[in-house]
Design a protein around this motif. Structure first.
Motif, PDB file in Angstrom:
ATOM      1  N   ASP A 123       0.893  -1.108  -0.004  1.00 32.35           N
ATOM      2  CA  ASP A 123       0.110   0.199   0.045  1.00 32.35           C
ATOM      3  C   ASP A 123       0.837   1.474  -0.013  1.00 32.35           C
ATOM      4  N   VAL A 124       2.048   1.155  -0.859  1.00 28.12           N
ATOM      5  CA  VAL A 124       2.784   2.531  -1.008  1.00 28.12           C
ATOM      6  C   VAL A 124       1.791   3.742  -1.804  1.00 28.12           C
ATOM      7  N   ASN A 125       2.143   4.938  -1.284  1.00 27.39           N
ATOM      8  CA  ASN A 125       1.452   6.121  -2.093  1.00 27.39           C
ATOM      9  C   ASN A 125       2.498   6.694  -2.736  1.00 27.39           C
ATOM     10  N   TYR A 126       1.987   7.792  -3.837  1.00 30.56           N
ATOM     11  CA  TYR A 126       3.028   8.407  -4.757  1.00 30.56           C
ATOM     12  C   TYR A 126       4.070   9.345  -3.846  1.00 30.56           C
ATOM     13  N   GLN A 127       3.128  10.013  -2.885  1.00 29.54           N
ATOM     14  CA  GLN A 127       3.810  10.948  -2.217  1.00 29.54           C
ATOM     15  C   GLN A 127       5.252  10.185  -1.359  1.00 29.54           C
ATOM     16  N   SER A 166       8.452  12.237 -12.584  1.00 33.67           N
ATOM     17  CA  SER A 166       7.733  12.937 -13.309  1.00 33.67           C
ATOM     18  C   SER A 166       6.144  12.846 -13.202  1.00 33.67           C
ATOM     19  N   LEU A 167       5.790  11.592 -13.803  1.00 32.28           N
ATOM     20  CA  LEU A 167       4.202  11.290 -13.839  1.00 32.28           C
ATOM     21  C   LEU A 167       3.674  11.157 -12.306  1.00 32.28           C
ATOM     22  N   LEU A 168       4.651  10.810 -11.409  1.00 34.70           N
ATOM     23  CA  LEU A 168       3.895  10.770  -9.894  1.00 34.70           C
ATOM     24  C   LEU A 168       3.685  12.057  -9.538  1.00 34.70           C
ATOM     25  N   GLU A 169       4.617  13.083 -10.031  1.00 34.48           N
ATOM     26  CA  GLU A 169       4.405  14.587  -9.457  1.00 34.48           C
ATOM     27  C   GLU A 169       3.428  15.062 -10.228  1.00 34.48           C
ATOM     28  N   LYS A 170       2.941  14.743 -11.334  1.00 31.61           N
ATOM     29  CA  LYS A 170       1.973  15.499 -12.376  1.00 31.61           C
ATOM     30  C   LYS A 170       0.753  14.959 -11.884  1.00 31.61           C
ATOM     31  N   HIS A 171       0.584  13.737 -11.848  1.00 31.17           N
ATOM     32  CA  HIS A 171      -0.606  13.112 -12.114  1.00 31.17           C
ATOM     33  C   HIS A 171      -1.242  12.770 -10.617  1.00 31.17           C
ATOM     34  N   LYS A 172      -0.237  12.549  -9.828  1.00 32.81           N
ATOM     35  CA  LYS A 172      -0.702  12.124  -8.096  1.00 32.81           C
ATOM     36  C   LYS A 172      -1.602  10.911  -8.246  1.00 32.81           C
ATOM     37  N   PRO A 173      -1.140   9.930  -8.930  1.00 35.64           N
ATOM     38  CA  PRO A 173      -2.120   8.702  -9.011  1.00 35.64           C
ATOM     39  C   PRO A 173      -2.392   7.853  -7.786  1.00 35.64           C
TER      40      PRO A 173
END
Length: 433
Positions: A82-86, A363-370
């Motif tokens: 259960d890891v999250n993008y942040q 970059s994708l994580l930072e932009k889309h916060k999925p």
């Protein structure tokens, strides 16, 4: 299962017979008790012991590995589903201060590419984590009627010197055989020339051997379907291995090594052009290790996970056979491929996409916060996003948990690992190695 005997008297039987022959009744009672015991044993085996064993095996394979006391990622509780993008954005550049401690103690080969210079720095920083380093520098090509070894201009002698001072990892540059196979496999003089070119380059440049990639090229040329040519190909690899073994490394005075690159099968059964168990056994004395490319499972035409764990296990079973097979003793020569890159695939609104490396992923994580999802069947993390044209994408990229589970699989088989390639990963991945 044995049935109980029918103890009813037959019509017209004399009851006195039971008194005269008491042993018959006792036998029947003994048989009944024995049958009951068998039923109890069967029940215990199938409904208690078997599930318990299955649960134990599952825990051994899938439970988190022991927590290394000096591991930043385990101490921080980052190896999880259960890891999250942040969390990834915040922690990915961190690693334990003790960069020399090896948690994965089996042989570890790391590839480095000239087009991804970060790998050179990581090879120096985490030198002690690796037993073999393979910079992707050389190609052997046909040039008219000649054969030439290209790539020395890529070689970085200063970098090798730094590696030598800071660790014990062997340096084995990769050589890809792009020359037309028929031009040298069928001609003894040309075979000898090819081998001499590679051995001489190792001696001149102070390498510890080479990583050779040729099987996939030979398969593309179609020569592996021909039994005669296939045998010549195997003989060439043996000859090269023995030639390298006859020379010693300038670093440690040990014989030069040959690591051979092999691909996974592309179907449930090995095809003629696939590298299989018999090939492994045939080459085992001439080859010091086999770099198994267990990645690139999916493609833009067939989007999905990078390297499903079940597929990796199936590939090893095809290559090494079942438990007890003599090839099992060769498992220690396998460098199980682990990808440090990911894929960004178009899954709706078209077709396309391809490989991404660490900085693209961040970059994708930072932009889309999925929201990241853990896919149990493949044992990989993924997320979805829609781009500026409202086209839906699926992103599969390694995580601490996915890498940890593949390391555990390698340990279970007694294999080493090969990482393609270290410049594409995130810094905290190396805390697992």
């Amino acid at each position: 299962m044995a049935k109980k005997r029918d103890r009813r008297l037959a019509p017209g039987s004399n009851r006195s017979k039971e008194i005269v022959e008491p042993s018959t009744e006792q036998e029947q009672l003994d048989d009944s008790a024995s049958s009951d015991r068998r039923l109890i044993i069967i029940f215990v085996i199938f409904f208690i012991v078997s599930p318990a064993i299955s649960a134990l095996v599952y825990r051994i394979i899938y439970s988190p590995p022991p927590i290394p006391m000096d591991s930043f990622v385990f101490q921080g509780g980052l190896v999880k589903a259960d890891v999250n993008y942040q969390e990834i954005l915040t922690e990915n550049s961190k690693a334990s201060e003790n960069t020399s401690r090896r948690h994965f103690t089996n042989p570890t080969l790391a590839y480095i590419t000239p087009w991804n210079s970060k790998g050179y720095e990581l090879a120096k920083r985490f030198n002690s984590k690796f037993t073999h380093l393979s910079p992707v520098w050389y190609d052997l090509k046909s040039q008219g009627t000649s054969l030439i070894l290209e790539g020395r201009h890529n070689a970085d002698i200063g970098w090798i010197s730094e590696l030598r001072r800071s660790g014990d990892a062997l340096v084995l540059p990769r050589v890809v055989l792009e020359a037309f196979p028929a031009e040298f496999l069928t001609k003894k003089k040309q075979r000898n020339k090819v081998i001499n070119l590679m051995v001489t380059e190792c001696k001149d440049m102070g390498y510890d051997g080479i990583v050779l990639e040729s099987w996939s090229r030979w398969a593309a040329y179609g020569i592996l379907h021909d039994p005669t040519m296939r045998n010549l190909a195997l003989q060439f690899i043996k000859q090269l291995g023995h030639a390298l073994h006859s020379e010693s490394s300038a670093k440690n005075d040990k014989r030069l090594q040959l690591v051979y690159v092999i691909g996974p099968p592309h179907s449930e059964k090995l095809q003629k052009h696939d590298f299989g168990l018999e090939d492994l056994q045939s080459l085992s004395n001439a080859v010091d290790g086999f770099s198994l490319m267990t990645y690139d499972f999916s493609s833009p035409q067939n989007p999905g996970p990078n390297a499903p764990l079940k597929w990796i296990r199936f590939t090893l079973q095809l290559l090494l056979g079942t438990t007890g097979n003599s090839a099992q003793s060769l498992a220690h020569k396998i460098f199980l491929g682990i990808n440090f890159y990911g894929n960004d695939f178009v899954v709706a609104g078209g077709m396309g996409g391809g490989a991404i490396i660490g900085r693209d992923y961040l970059s994708l994580l930072e932009k889309h916060k999925p929201v990241l999802q853990w896919e149990k069947n493949s044992a990989e993390h993924l997320f979805f996003y829609s781009d500026d044209n409202n086209i839906k994408h699926a992103v599969f990229y390694p995580s601490l948990l996915s890498i940890s589970m593949r390391l555990k699989e390698a340990r279970a088989w007694g294999c080493g690992i090969s990482v393609w390639e270290i410049g594409q990963g995130l810094d905290y991945f190396y805390d697992l190695l």
